[in-house]
Structures are given as C-alpha cells and as structure tokens.
Design a protein around this motif. Structure first.
Motif, PDB file in Angstrom:
ATOM      1  N   GLN A 157       8.223  -6.206  10.132  1.00  0.00           N
ATOM      2  CA  GLN A 157       6.825  -5.788  10.146  1.00  0.00           C
ATOM      3  C   GLN A 157       5.976  -6.762  10.956  1.00  0.00           C
ATOM      4  O   GLN A 157       6.242  -7.958  10.999  1.00  0.00           O
ATOM      5  N   GLY A 158       4.952  -6.216  11.580  1.00  0.00           N
ATOM      6  CA  GLY A 158       3.928  -7.024  12.232  1.00  0.00           C
ATOM      7  C   GLY A 158       2.587  -6.766  11.583  1.00  0.00           C
ATOM      8  O   GLY A 158       2.385  -5.740  10.926  1.00  0.00           O
ATOM      9  N   PHE A 159       1.662  -7.687  11.757  1.00  0.00           N
ATOM     10  CA  PHE A 159       0.306  -7.501  11.236  1.00  0.00           C
ATOM     11  C   PHE A 159      -0.652  -8.132  12.237  1.00  0.00           C
ATOM     12  O   PHE A 159      -0.613  -9.340  12.482  1.00  0.00           O
ATOM     13  N   PHE A 160      -1.497  -7.291  12.828  1.00  0.00           N
ATOM     14  CA  PHE A 160      -2.409  -7.740  13.877  1.00  0.00           C
ATOM     15  C   PHE A 160      -3.835  -7.453  13.417  1.00  0.00           C
ATOM     16  O   PHE A 160      -4.239  -6.293  13.314  1.00  0.00           O
ATOM     17  N   PHE A 161      -4.562  -8.517  13.129  1.00  0.00           N
ATOM     18  CA  PHE A 161      -5.885  -8.405  12.511  1.00  0.00           C
ATOM     19  C   PHE A 161      -6.933  -9.006  13.434  1.00  0.00           C
ATOM     20  O   PHE A 161      -6.727 -10.074  14.021  1.00  0.00           O
ATOM     21  N   ARG A 162      -8.074  -8.308  13.566  1.00  0.00           N
ATOM     22  CA  ARG A 162      -9.193  -8.783  14.372  1.00  0.00           C
ATOM     23  C   ARG A 162     -10.492  -8.574  13.594  1.00  0.00           C
ATOM     24  O   ARG A 162     -10.824  -7.454  13.211  1.00  0.00           O
ATOM     25  N   GLU A 163     -11.199  -9.665  13.362  1.00  0.00           N
ATOM     26  CA  GLU A 163     -12.511  -9.596  12.712  1.00  0.00           C
ATOM     27  C   GLU A 163     -13.563 -10.168  13.655  1.00  0.00           C
ATOM     28  O   GLU A 163     -13.369 -11.231  14.250  1.00  0.00           O
ATOM     29  N   THR A 164     -14.683  -9.468  13.773  1.00  0.00           N
ATOM     30  CA  THR A 164     -15.797  -9.925  14.600  1.00  0.00           C
ATOM     31  C   THR A 164     -17.099  -9.686  13.851  1.00  0.00           C
ATOM     32  O   THR A 164     -17.312  -8.598  13.313  1.00  0.00           O
ATOM     33  N   GLU A 165     -17.949 -10.705  13.827  1.00  0.00           N
ATOM     34  CA  GLU A 165     -19.286 -10.542  13.259  1.00  0.00           C
ATOM     35  C   GLU A 165     -20.298 -11.126  14.235  1.00  0.00           C
ATOM     36  O   GLU A 165     -20.187 -12.290  14.629  1.00  0.00           O
TER      37      GLU A 165
ATOM     38  N   THR B  56      27.507   8.176   0.243  1.00  0.00           N
ATOM     39  CA  THR B  56      26.530   7.301   0.886  1.00  0.00           C
ATOM     40  C   THR B  56      25.184   8.006   1.035  1.00  0.00           C
ATOM     41  O   THR B  56      25.120   9.230   1.152  1.00  0.00           O
ATOM     42  N   GLU B  57      24.138   7.200   1.027  1.00  0.00           N
ATOM     43  CA  GLU B  57      22.790   7.670   1.324  1.00  0.00           C
ATOM     44  C   GLU B  57      22.097   6.608   2.161  1.00  0.00           C
ATOM     45  O   GLU B  57      22.273   5.413   1.928  1.00  0.00           O
ATOM     46  N   TRP B  58      21.310   7.060   3.145  1.00  0.00           N
ATOM     47  CA  TRP B  58      20.560   6.114   3.967  1.00  0.00           C
ATOM     48  C   TRP B  58      19.186   6.682   4.292  1.00  0.00           C
ATOM     49  O   TRP B  58      18.980   7.891   4.311  1.00  0.00           O
ATOM     50  N   THR B  59      18.249   5.779   4.522  1.00  0.00           N
ATOM     51  CA  THR B  59      16.897   6.159   4.945  1.00  0.00           C
ATOM     52  C   THR B  59      16.450   5.209   6.048  1.00  0.00           C
ATOM     53  O   THR B  59      16.891   4.056   6.122  1.00  0.00           O
ATOM     54  N   LEU B  60      15.553   5.684   6.893  1.00  0.00           N
ATOM     55  CA  LEU B  60      15.004   4.885   7.981  1.00  0.00           C
ATOM     56  C   LEU B  60      13.588   5.366   8.253  1.00  0.00           C
ATOM     57  O   LEU B  60      13.348   6.579   8.328  1.00  0.00           O
ATOM     58  N   ALA B  61      12.650   4.436   8.369  1.00  0.00           N
ATOM     59  CA  ALA B  61      11.243   4.824   8.572  1.00  0.00           C
ATOM     60  C   ALA B  61      10.597   3.909   9.605  1.00  0.00           C
ATOM     61  O   ALA B  61      10.805   2.684   9.607  1.00  0.00           O
ATOM     62  N   LEU B  62       9.815   4.516  10.479  1.00  0.00           N
ATOM     63  CA  LEU B  62       9.014   3.801  11.465  1.00  0.00           C
ATOM     64  C   LEU B  62       7.567   4.235  11.268  1.00  0.00           C
ATOM     65  O   LEU B  62       7.268   5.433  11.214  1.00  0.00           O
ATOM     66  N   GLY B  63       6.676   3.270  11.129  1.00  0.00           N
ATOM     67  CA  GLY B  63       5.285   3.648  10.875  1.00  0.00           C
ATOM     68  C   GLY B  63       4.315   2.559  11.245  1.00  0.00           C
ATOM     69  O   GLY B  63       4.693   1.441  11.616  1.00  0.00           O
ATOM     70  N   ASN B  64       3.044   2.912  11.150  1.00  0.00           N
ATOM     71  CA  ASN B  64       1.974   1.951  11.402  1.00  0.00           C
ATOM     72  C   ASN B  64       0.828   2.223  10.434  1.00  0.00           C
ATOM     73  O   ASN B  64       0.255   3.319  10.433  1.00  0.00           O
ATOM     74  N   GLN B  65       0.537   1.254   9.574  1.00  0.00           N
ATOM     75  CA  GLN B  65      -0.676   1.293   8.771  1.00  0.00           C
ATOM     76  C   GLN B  65      -1.800   0.717   9.614  1.00  0.00           C
ATOM     77  O   GLN B  65      -1.661  -0.370  10.185  1.00  0.00           O
TER      78      GLN B  65
ATOM     79  N   SER C 164       5.755  -1.188  11.319  1.00  0.00           N
ATOM     80  CA  SER C 164       6.913  -1.613  10.535  1.00  0.00           C
ATOM     81  C   SER C 164       8.095  -0.683  10.793  1.00  0.00           C
ATOM     82  O   SER C 164       7.943   0.494  11.122  1.00  0.00           O
ATOM     83  N   LEU C 165       9.278  -1.247  10.616  1.00  0.00           N
ATOM     84  CA  LEU C 165      10.538  -0.508  10.638  1.00  0.00           C
ATOM     85  C   LEU C 165      11.281  -0.893   9.370  1.00  0.00           C
ATOM     86  O   LEU C 165      11.549  -2.072   9.134  1.00  0.00           O
TER      87      LEU C 165
END
Length: 733
Positions: free
Chosen positions: A281-289, A215-224, A259-260
C-alpha cells in the motif's frame, strides 16, 4: 460504533438518562420477543454514511420475506444465534461478502488493527471458522475481496462457544465455497463539492476470486481517495476580549491510498489448512492552508501558508498453518508489517510591508516494524476445550527528524530539537491458557489466564531500557435466554498498546505546539466490564445494546515533563463508562413493505484528574455523544430505492498544559440518495450530502498560565465546505 480509545467525560445527566433507558429497553426486549414469538425474525440493510468521517461497519439484515424463517432463531446446541443465506440479501444486490455483513442486525465489525499483538486482537469475524491472520489487512479487506457468489451463509454465533480463545459476544462466521471459476467485482465512486475542493475522480477498486475444491484465492487492486476542504473566517482576541487579528482562511486535505492485496487458502486431504494474506500500500497526503491576515495598527497585514506532505509506503504479510498434532490441533501464525513515512511540514508568513518572512520547516522520516510469531494448541480436556498460546512480538519505531526556523533575515536555520531523532524498541512475550465449556445447553463459559513480559528501549541521550511483567486474562459468559434474546458478559484485564511516536519530541507547526521527549511512558492497563444484549424484535426489527465500564491505570494524557515542557505521559487512574446501541425498525411489522430505519447511539463519560489543576475533567478529544440515523425505502417490485441519513456528534475538548481546544459542528450532517439496482446490470447510486450546510467550528484558548487562569489569546473559527455530490457504480463479472 466504538470510536473512543480513552475515557472522555465526567458524569452528565444525559448519560444517566441513556443508561436508564437502555436498562428499560433491555428489560422490555423479552416482553417484545414473547409478543412476537409467532413472527419470524426480520431484518434490514444499513448503507454507508455520506459523512466524510470514518464510517463504522454496523448493519441490519434483510427484511425480505425470504429472511423470515426459522434461521432467525438461536441454536443452543451449536451456539449459533442466527443464520443468513445470500437469498436474504437479494434486494440489496450485494457484490461481496462485506456487502452482506453490513446488513446483519445489531452487528459491528471490529477490525482489531490497533490491538496489542494478535492474542489481544478484538476482531470478531471468522471466515470458514478461522480467524484472519492480518491487522491492517484485516476482516473488512478480506470480506470485501470475497464475491457474493462464493458466500454459502453467514452465521452469528456465541463467541464463547467457539474453540478460539478470546472471543465472546456476537461473532460473525462467513462460510464460503469456491465456484470453481474466476469471478470479479468492481466499484467506481467519483465525488464533487460545490466549493473550494478539487473533484475526487480516482476512488475505486477491482477484485478477483477463484479456486477449486481444495484452494481459494482472492486478489484486489484499489485506491481509497478523498478530496476535502473548508473555508471561512477566524478571529483572534486578546485576554481582555479585544479583536487583534482577522484571518480569511482556506484549507484542503487530499489523499490517495493505492493498494494491492490478496489471500490464498489451501486445505489438504488430511485436513491441514494453510492461509496466506498480504497487502502492499501507498499513502500520499497533501494538506494546504492559506490565511490572509489583517491585524491591528501595530501588526502588518500578512499572508500565511501552511503545507504538510506525506509519501508513505507500507506492506503486511501474514501466514498461518494448522495441522493435527498429538491429541489436538496446532496452529502456527506469523505476521510482519513495515511502514516508511516521510513527512514534511512548513509554515511561511510573508508581510505586506516587505518585512522578512517568518516560519519553520519540520522534516521527519519514520520507519515502523512489527513482527509477530504465535503458536496455538487446541485440544479437548476437563469437560470442555483448552487452548494454550504463546506469542512473541517485536515492535520498532526508528525516526530521524530535523527542525529549521527562519532567522531575522528570513533565512531557514537549523534548530536543535532534543529527542526528535531516536529509536524505540519493544520486545514482548506472552503465555496464556484459555478454557471454555458449556455450563448448560444455553450457557457458554470461557476464561483465560496469562501474562506478558516486555522490554521497552529508547536510544539517545534521554533514552532508557525498562522491563515489565503484566498479568492478563478474562472471564466471559454467553447466555441464550430465548430464541430472540442473547446476553453476554465479560470481565477482562487488558494491557494497552502504546503509540511509539509519543516517546519522541515533535512539533505541530500549524497550531504552534511542541511536545518534548518522554522516555518514561508505560502501557496503560484496564479492568474492563461489559454486558451486551442482542434482541430480535420479530417483524419490528432488532436491537443491540452494550453497557461498559473501564477502570484504567497509567492512562495516557498530556503531562508536564521534568526539566520543562509537556508531552504524552501517564496519569495514575481514570474511569471510562457508557453505552452504545444499534436499533433497526422495519415497516413490515406494521404492514408496510420496504422501509427501514437504522439508529445508532453512543454515550460515554469519564473522569480523570487534570495534572495541572488537580481537579476532575474529561479526558481529551474523544466522542462524548454520537447519533446516526439512516432511512431506506426499497420500492417493492422495482429496481429503485431512496433514502437519507443524519448524523450529530459531540466531542470532548483537547486539553494541554497551556491550552484548551474544542472542535464542534453546527446542526447535524444530513444527506439523501437515490439508487438503481439494475442499470444495465450495474448498481448506480447518486447522493448529495450536507443538505443543511453544516459548518465546522474550532475554538482555542491559549494560556500564559492555565493554573492561574491567565489567557494569552483566544481563537474562534467557523468554516463552511458546501454540498457534496457523489456517484457510486458497482458491478460484477
């Protein structure tokens, strides 16, 4: 570095020059290879660009002495062009399989995340000889989760030599073996700008990997994460060229993508293989002009604010199981993706003289679903290998939208936006058979024939249901000309994937654009022809060159809609052609250790008839030319490295029925870095970008009648965004 989805330009002299140069270089490669036949193949690494734009994963291999051995040669018997071991990349202190893949000469990872289903997915990465059953959670993410300690070797192989349908040209196979314990890696990458933008302090990731003999497994937690912005003056002119408005503007574009993700593989004693991948995964976007506007005597000074927010949630799960069945191997694959994307856009203009505010509010909630089931049966036959495949796909886009505009008193009132709330469904079935065999010891052949049935449905007053039958298939050849030169050719009939958002009405409040609904969209189809050459130049480096041509029918572009308005729709035909190349030059070839230069070039052209004018033009919005140059020097016997990068690109104008807009830039984007590869066991890199103070420009001409050449107004924008300072810290545990 293939950033174009569609054709982009008519023929230009520089493209013909590029094609001629590419042909000359391709012809010259065998001569160079012969001249260096006594030299082992050498290579160098490519680092990520400092640019804010998405970075293509294109790479060169290690130039260390350990890499200069017989593993650089192609193997006609196995279809292996070149093999690399972890020792070949030691000088770069890789933390993951992705770090190693980024060092391979003349190779670019294709993610395949926007492909039509799984059968047409163009990903070119295998892990232990198996395709990755993921799309958004695809090869880049999978390689990033694999620690360097578990990589046994990386193989560049001829795709047509594999018993996997649809692969041709260079394919990377990453061979791994679990260490038997748990290993991990981490990365933290804050970034700061000199003006107008908050600091990016939440970019990073941590991943674990483990397993045992079976068996092989991987797990990743991150934020772009990113924090971008610019500021500057925009001027507006009337049709006679008189200045009518001056706007002092500042924009910010901020997002976080937490993301996880993970994977699990088990190989049974009898050889059956089970794989599972997943991502949340989540994606939180904010644009202001903000825009402070000073007009003519007849126009009051005013302040305009535009905001756009998105709070997305998505997940993907992929499973596959391969087992012996009769005389062959049967593989069953399942994938499901879901995305919920609520977005809110608002424009608000307030006047200095106290007049009622104006503006609009657009609210949309989109749910997207994709479910895929696929079966592949692989067996020997007819002197080669046969792969029978069946795939079923269900795609859904369900949108609820509303539009409000401020009335004469400045109060928001509902406005009907016909066709903005609807559902689009696609049910698709595909059958194919792929046959591959060696025609000679150094010549691999593969062909596939098949077809698909699809049913497209759109709900609502303007909706309709349509069915289609489309033939699909390809023929490919991989030729190992010599130990240092490989040539692959491919001719393919491709059915494109529609963007379901193009079916529905939508508005762009910032640019004051509106698209009506178009329920008559059909997928575009293409005949694609390409030739790719990969050449090892010995101690001097490596070269990869690709020339392509696409003959497209039902190309998607902006068209007039019966009953009024405009929207994405189908034009009868278009042509798209060009070349792309990756060149690595190594200092070892001239007796100097530690320096390399990586260069990427892409030139494209196209032709399509404008639906309004009936004359040829470039297809909207794609990259016409892009040049990337990176330099790196690793000081021999030291933990220090320095380098820099430069990038320039030219884009085609965005053409609508009533406007032509062009984004451009001032002098190319330039950056530099210094790196310590063993700072208390960590790799630490400090970098600065935009050394030449590049500006971002946007010019737009809006017409009252584009066919007659009658201009309404012209906008000219020039914005700066300052220096960019980054720090990247990587380590293993």
């Amino acid at each position: 570095m293939h950033s174009n989805r569609y054709p982009t330009s008519m023929a230009t002299p520089r493209t013909y020059v590029g094609l001629l140069l590419g042909t000359a270089i391709s012809a010259f490669c065998p001569v160079m290879a012969a001249a260096n036949s006594d030299l082992p193949d050498d290579s160098a690494a490519k680092e990520a660009s400092f640019d804010e734009a998405p970075v293509s994963v294109s790479s060169e291999a290690d130039s260390s002495p350990e890499a200069m051995d017989e593993t650089g040669a192609a193997s006609p018997e196995t279809g292996t062009r070149r093999t690399f071991t972890p020792e070949d990349f030691e000088r770069f202190v890789p933390r993951s399989a992705l770090d190693m893949a980024r060092q391979i000469p003349g190779f670019s990872i294709q993610s395949g995340d926007d492909a039509r289903g799984l059968g047409q997915a163009d990903t070119n990465v295998l892990i232990n000889g198996r395709r990755i059953s993921g799309k958004s959670n695809g090869p880049v993410e999978a390689l990033e989760r694999i620690p360097a300690e578990e990589v046994v070797r990386l193989e560049l192989v001829d795709g047509a030599s594999l018993e996997i349908g649809g692969l041709s040209g260079q394919v990377l196979n990453v061979v791994t073996s679990s260490t038997g314990g748990t290993t991990g890696q981490f990365r933290y990458a804050p970034r700061f700008r000199s003006k107008g933008t908050p600091a990016r302090i939440m970019e990073g990731s941590v991943s674990l990997a483990g397993g045992g003999k079976k068996t092989e497994w991987t797990l990743a937690l991150g934020n772009q994460s990113n924090r971008r912005g610019n500021e500057g003056i925009e001027r507006v002119y009337d049709a006679a060229g008189a200045l009518i408005d001056t706007r002092d503007e500042q924009s910010n574009f901020n997002f976080d993508r937490p993301s996880l993700s993970g994977s699990f593989t088990r190989i049974a004693t009898n050889g059956n293989v089970f794989n599972a991948t997943g991502e949340v995964q989540g994606f939180f976007f904010r644009e202001t002009e903000t825009s402070e506007r000073t007009g003519t005597i007849s126009t009051s000074d005013r302040s305009r604010t535009f905001t756009r927010n998105e709070d997305e949630f998505n997940f993907e799960v992929g499973l596959d199981y391969q087992f012996g069945f009769g005389p062959g191997q049967l593989k069953l694959i399942g994938l499901h993706r879901f995305e919920n994307s609520p977005t809110v856009s608002e424009s608000l203009t307030e006047f200095a003289d106290g007049s009622p505010a104006t503006g609009s509010l657009f609210d949309r909630v989109a749910d997207e679903y994709e479910s895929i089931v696929r079966a592949e049966y692989n067996l020997s036959g007819l002197g080669g290998n046969l792969l029978f495949a069946a795939e079923g796909v269900r795609n859904i886009l369900d949108i609820t939208s509303s539009l409000e505009e401020r009335d004469a008193a400045g109060i928001l009132q509902p406005v009907e936006l016909e066709g903005a709330t609807a559902r689009v469904d696609e049910d698709r079935a595909e059958l194919s058979v792929t046959y591959s065999r060696p025609l000679a010891g150094n010549l691999q052949f593969q062909t596939s024939v098949g077809g698909e049935y699809s049913k497209l449905s759109q709900s609502g007053l303007l909706g309709q249901t349509r069915t289609f039958y489309r033939p699909k298939g390809f023929v490919s050849l991989d030729w190992s000309v010599s130990d240092t030169l490989n040539i692959s050719t491919r001719a393919e009939r491709v059915v494109g994937q529609l963007n379901f958002f193009d079916f529905l009405s939508t508005v762009d409040l910032n640019q004051e654009r509106e698209d009506v609904t178009n329920s008559s969209l059909v997928p575009q189809q293409s005949w694609v022809f390409e030739v790719e050459a990969s050449a090892g130049l010995g101690a001097l480096g490596s070269l990869n060159l690709r020339v392509f041509y696409e003959d497209i029918t039902d190309i998607v572009d902006q068209i007039p809609i019966d009953g009024g308005g405009q929207a994405p729709g189908n034009l009868p035909s278009a042509e798209f052609y060009g070349l792309s190349s990756n060149l690595t030059l190594l200092s070892e070839g001239i007796g100097w250790r530690g320096t390399r230069v990586d260069m990427e070039l892409e030139l494209t052209d196209s032709s399509v008839l404008d639906p309004l004018l009936g004359t040829p033009r470039k297809l909207s919005g794609n990259t016409l030319a892009e040049v990337d140059v990176e330099l790196r020097h690793d000081f021999p016997g030291s933990v220090w490295a320095v380098g820099g990068s430069a990038r320039w690109m030219d884009e085609a104008a965005q053409v609508r029925l009533d406007e032509v807009a062009l984004r451009s830039e001032s002098f190319g984007f330039i950056g530099a870095f210094i790196e310590n590869k063993d700072f208390a066991g960590l790799t630490v890199r400090a970098s600065v970008a935009n050394l030449t103070s590049r500006n971002e420009r946007f010019d737009r001409t809006v017409f009252t009648d584009r066919a007659a050449g009658l201009i309404d107004f012209i906008e000219e924008r020039n914005r700066t965004f300052g220096r960019i300072f980054s720090l990247t810290i990587e380590g293993s545990f």
